[in-house]
Design an enzyme around this catalytic site. Structure first.
Site: not given
Ligand code: APR
Length: 251
Positions: A70, A119, A190-191, A217
């Protein structure tokens, strides 16, 4: 056609405090896989196998292999316009704050000097025995495989908050304060699957801030946002920048 209506535009332009809250999505245009999207990091691995203290206890070599892989992706990646706009905005005003869930180091590389890495950071390691903390590259520890403390020779671990671990209390307290005092919270990529960052955004909204979400999303925070921009942060943020600072250039 502007993204922001006049009332939100004026609120942002006059806000005494703005907080950005970012997740993996802001780095996806830099080529770093998100956690839960298509091809997301967790899609190929079970989190329990890798990002937990138990997993590290059981098989530190496997966990280090995953983090080395990573980290190499992060090293090769470049900050994108989303990171750069936030850094530019922070340089323009000290009351623009950044809290990120990302450990990829792209915000600091884009020029964000003051940020909260909730994190942790994939380029930082800490000793499993003493309190030493090292920077992998600066301290010459950036080799693959197991890494050992330069002070006490014990095994080093990534300085990252793993599933089931406590957050850094100081960072948390600071984050709550920032979210309570901000008039605008801008949620990017962020999701909203992880409770602490989600609660931070909700705290800001409960304290009267308007929420702006940039994400292709919808999430469970979308209903409490004033604006949800269905798009990529590297495309939407530059547009917002132009509307908020019409006289500024992008460079
Ligand atoms: N611009 C904006 N949003 C985007 C883009 C983009 N180009 N591409 C993807 N996304 C969105 C997706 O739709 C999703 O909702 O980014 C989000 C990513 O979500 P996750 O993969 O769940 O990442 P995150 O929310 O940061 O996860 C939170 O979970 O696994 C743990 O510690 C880890 O920090 C992480 C935490």
């Amino acid at each position: 056609m502007n993204l922001l209506p006049q009332d939100s535009l004026e609120l942002i332009q006059n806000a005494p405090s703005i907080v950005f809250l970012t997740g993996a999505g802001i780095s996806s245009e830099s080529g770093i896989p998100t956690f839960r999207g298509e091809g997301g990091l967790w899609k190929n691995f079970r989190a329990e196998d890798l990002a937990t203290p138990e997993a590290f206890q059981k098989n530190p070599k496997l966990v280090w292999e995953w983090y080395d892989w990573r980290r190499e992706i992060c090293q090769k990646a470049k900050p994108n316009l989303g990171h750069l706009i936030i850094a530019k905005w922070q340089k323009k005003s000290s009351s623009v704050h950044l809290i990120t869930q990302n450990v990829d180091g792209l915000h600091p590389r884009a020029g964000s000097e003051t940020l909260i890495e909730l994190h942790g950071n994939i380029f930082r390691v800490r000793c499993t025995n003493c309190t030493s903390i090292f920077h992998l590259e600066k301290d010459g520890l950036d080799h693959p495989g197991l890494k050992f403390c330069k002070e006490c020779d014990s095994l080093l671990r990534p300085d990252i908050v793993w599933f089931g671990e406590e957050y850094n209390q100081n960072l948390l307290t600071k984050s709550w304060e920032l979210c309570k005092q901000s008039q605008v919270v801008i949620l990017i990529g962020t999701s909203a699957n992880v409770s602490v960052p989600t609660n931070l955004a909700q705290t800001a909204i409960r304290n009267g801030a308007i929420g702006i979400e940039i994400n292709p999303e919808e999430t469970n925070l979308t209903p409490s946002m004033k604006h949800h921009f269905d798009g990529k942060s590297g495309e939407v943020l530059p547009q917002i920048w132009k509307e908020v600072f019409p006289d500024e250039t992008m460079e």
